[in-house]
Motif scaffolding. Structure first.
Motif, short mmCIF file in Angstrom:
data_model
loop_
_atom_site.label_atom_id
_atom_site.label_comp_id
_atom_site.label_asym_id
_atom_site.label_seq_id
_atom_site.Cartn_x
_atom_site.Cartn_y
_atom_site.Cartn_z
N LYS A 298 21.42 -2.27 53.83
CA LYS A 298 22.87 -2.38 53.95
C LYS A 298 23.26 -3.83 54.23
CE LYS A 298 23.57 0.65 57.18
NZ LYS A 298 24.28 1.54 58.14
N SER A 299 24.27 -4.29 53.57
CA SER A 299 24.70 -5.69 53.74
C SER A 299 25.03 -6.00 55.19
CB SER A 299 25.91 -5.98 52.84
OG SER A 299 25.54 -5.90 51.48
N ALA A 300 25.61 -5.02 55.90
CA ALA A 300 25.95 -5.25 57.32
C ALA A 300 24.68 -5.51 58.13
CB ALA A 300 26.70 -4.05 57.87
N GLN B 117 4.04 -1.06 40.20
CA GLN B 117 5.11 -1.14 41.19
C GLN B 117 4.63 -0.60 42.53
OE1 GLN B 117 8.48 1.71 41.07
NE2 GLN B 117 9.82 -0.08 40.92
N ILE B 118 5.08 -1.23 43.60
CA ILE B 118 4.87 -0.70 44.95
C ILE B 118 6.23 -0.65 45.64
CG2 ILE B 118 4.22 -3.01 45.80
CD1 ILE B 118 2.62 -1.58 48.01
N VAL B 119 6.57 0.52 46.17
CA VAL B 119 7.80 0.71 46.93
C VAL B 119 7.40 1.08 48.36
CG1 VAL B 119 9.95 1.99 47.18
CG2 VAL B 119 9.07 1.47 44.89
N ILE B 120 7.76 0.26 49.31
CA ILE B 120 7.52 0.56 50.72
C ILE B 120 8.83 1.03 51.33
CG2 ILE B 120 6.82 -0.36 52.96
CD1 ILE B 120 5.05 -2.34 51.53
N LYS B 121 8.85 2.28 51.73
CA LYS B 121 10.05 2.86 52.33
C LYS B 121 9.94 2.78 53.84
CE LYS B 121 11.74 6.59 50.51
NZ LYS B 121 11.94 8.01 50.14
N ALA B 122 10.91 2.10 54.45
CA ALA B 122 10.94 1.94 55.91
C ALA B 122 12.10 2.77 56.46
CB ALA B 122 11.10 0.47 56.27
N THR B 123 11.79 3.77 57.28
CA THR B 123 12.83 4.64 57.83
C THR B 123 13.05 4.32 59.31
OG1 THR B 123 11.16 6.35 58.30
CG2 THR B 123 12.31 6.48 56.21
N TYR B 124 14.28 4.55 59.76
CA TYR B 124 14.66 4.19 61.13
C TYR B 124 15.84 5.05 61.57
CZ TYR B 124 18.45 1.79 58.69
OH TYR B 124 19.55 1.52 57.88
N GLY B 125 16.02 5.11 62.90
CA GLY B 125 17.11 5.90 63.46
C GLY B 125 18.40 5.12 63.64
N ASP B 126 18.30 3.95 64.31
CA ASP B 126 19.48 3.13 64.55
C ASP B 126 19.09 1.66 64.37
OD1 ASP B 126 18.08 2.42 66.87
OD2 ASP B 126 19.20 3.83 68.13
N GLU B 127 20.03 0.77 64.64
CA GLU B 127 19.80 -0.66 64.42
C GLU B 127 18.66 -1.20 65.27
OE1 GLU B 127 22.17 -4.48 65.76
OE2 GLU B 127 23.18 -3.59 64.02
N GLY C 263 23.19 -9.01 60.00
CA GLY C 263 23.11 -8.81 61.44
C GLY C 263 21.70 -9.08 61.97
N LYS C 264 21.37 -8.46 63.10
CA LYS C 264 20.09 -8.70 63.75
C LYS C 264 18.89 -8.27 62.90
CE LYS C 264 21.77 -8.58 68.53
NZ LYS C 264 21.69 -7.88 69.83
N PRO C 265 18.96 -7.12 62.20
CA PRO C 265 17.81 -6.75 61.35
C PRO C 265 17.54 -7.80 60.28
CG PRO C 265 19.23 -4.85 61.71
CD PRO C 265 19.98 -6.04 62.24
N ILE D 238 14.14 -10.08 59.64
CA ILE D 238 13.44 -10.20 58.36
C ILE D 238 13.24 -11.66 58.01
CG2 ILE D 238 13.70 -9.89 55.86
CD1 ILE D 238 14.84 -7.17 56.35
N ARG D 239 14.28 -12.45 58.17
CA ARG D 239 14.17 -13.88 57.83
C ARG D 239 13.17 -14.59 58.74
NH1 ARG D 239 19.38 -12.61 56.21
NH2 ARG D 239 20.23 -12.59 58.33
N THR D 240 13.03 -14.12 59.98
CA THR D 240 12.05 -14.71 60.90
C THR D 240 10.63 -14.34 60.51
OG1 THR D 240 13.62 -14.73 62.75
CG2 THR D 240 11.27 -14.82 63.29
#
Length: 330
Positions: free
Chosen positions: A42-44, A114-124, A48-50, A54-56
């Motif tokens: 999500k662009s938000a 192709q490799i797709v890594i799906k990362a799931t999470y509850g909140d920010e 934001g912090k996530p 990632i950039r770090t």
């Protein structure tokens, strides 16, 4: 009779459909470059912090390169734009909200390879912690897949390396693409091959080089400490400069990084650093794998070095890494 025949044909068609698998489906060829991933987030969150996390994590620089270059190049797209041909990207990191936090892997979902890594999470907070704690693991998964992909390409255009005396004498197998041409193959078990770069600013002068040689094992506890001195002595003997007294050495102003790893299932040391020509201005990055071959009481060394002035060198060195990791000791 006709009804029985129709029922038989229909049953056969249904049986065939059940037997069909994903492997039978013709998928389009994936898009995207080596060492490049597409982040679906999500662009938000990206702003934001996530996204900062990632950039770090993903923005860490590859060690041993003259100019700062990240381990992976990252592009981001919102879920709303993730459709059609964009799903054909060969390396995708897909973030989705879910009841549990974790990662899963799917290969050749919409394209091949192709490799797709799906990362799931509850909140920010879950999302940020997931990136922080498992980011390096995710990076390695993408890098390993790129190694396999690159090796699959080289396998189709490989030369018969067994014709080289060094390869035959050392009893090894290695995938070397035909773009590499012989520079030196000695009875002393030293092989040097070079690929003249054909594109970019480095075209003409630039080159990718690989060396293969062996040494007696000696004291195993000192192998890592001696890598720099060994490669300097090899450079003095085999890698001359343009004039007398010039030869390749480890750059004295930059300390190489050495890590313990495995190659061909054997203990090995990976060293990354910079080389230079003594008393000259030529320089560049190198990658060295020193393999402990206890069975034969020796060290087998693969080294790759790049000379590509004025251009980024990460992908050139990655090509040499893919070749090195194809090495097998018979």
């Amino acid at each position: 009779m006709n009804k029985i025949l129709i029922l038989f044909v229909a049953s056969l068609a249904l049986f065939s459909c059940k037997r069909s698998s994903k492997a039978d489906i013709i998928l389009p060829r994936s898009t995207g470059n080596t060492n490049e991933i597409l982040v679906v987030m999500k662009s938000a969150d990206w702003h934001g912090k996530p996204g900062d996390e990632i950039r770090t994590v993903f923005g860490e620089h590859q060690v041993g390169l003259p100019q700062p270059e990240t381990l992976l190049s990252v592009n981001q797209i919102d879920h709303s734009g993730f459709s059609k041909f964009i799903k054909n990207n060969k390396a995708i990191l897909l973030f989705q909200k879910a009841d549990s936090t974790g990662i899963s892997i799917e290969r050749d979902k919409d394209a091949r390879p192709q490799i797709v890594i799906k990362a799931t999470y509850g909140d920010e907070l879950d999302l940020t912690n997931l990136i922080k704690t498992r980011g390096k693991e995710i990076i390695q998964l993408f890098k390993d897949e790129d190694i396999k992909f690159t090796q699959s390409i080289f396998r189709k255009e490989r030369i018969d390396a067994s014709k080289f005396k060094t390869v035959e004498n050392l009893g090894i197998d290695i995938i070397i693409p035909e773009r590499y041409k012989l520079v030196q193959d000695t009875l002393n078990n030293f092989l040097w091959m070079r690929h003249h770069l054909m594109s970019g600013i480095a075209r003409g002068d630039g080159s990718n080089n690989l060396l293969i040689y062996s040494l007696p094992l000696g004291d195993e506890t000192k192998v890592a400490d001696n890598i720099t001195s060994v490669r300097d002595s090899i450079g003095e003997i085999f890698i001359p400069g343009s004039r007398e007294g010039m030869y390749m050495i480890t750059e004295q102003a930059y300390t190489p990084f050495t890590y313990e790893t495995t190659l061909d299932g054997k203990k090995a040391y990976e060293t990354r650093g910079k080389w230079e020509v003594k008393n000259d201005f030529m320089a560049g990055p190198f990658l060295n794998y020193t393999i402990v071959d206890k069975k034969n009481n020796r060290l087998v060394v693969f080294e790759g070095f790049t000379y590509a002035p004025s251009v980024n060198k990460r992908d050139f060195l990655f090509e040499l890494e893919a070749i090195a990791k194809s090495l097998k000791i018979k």
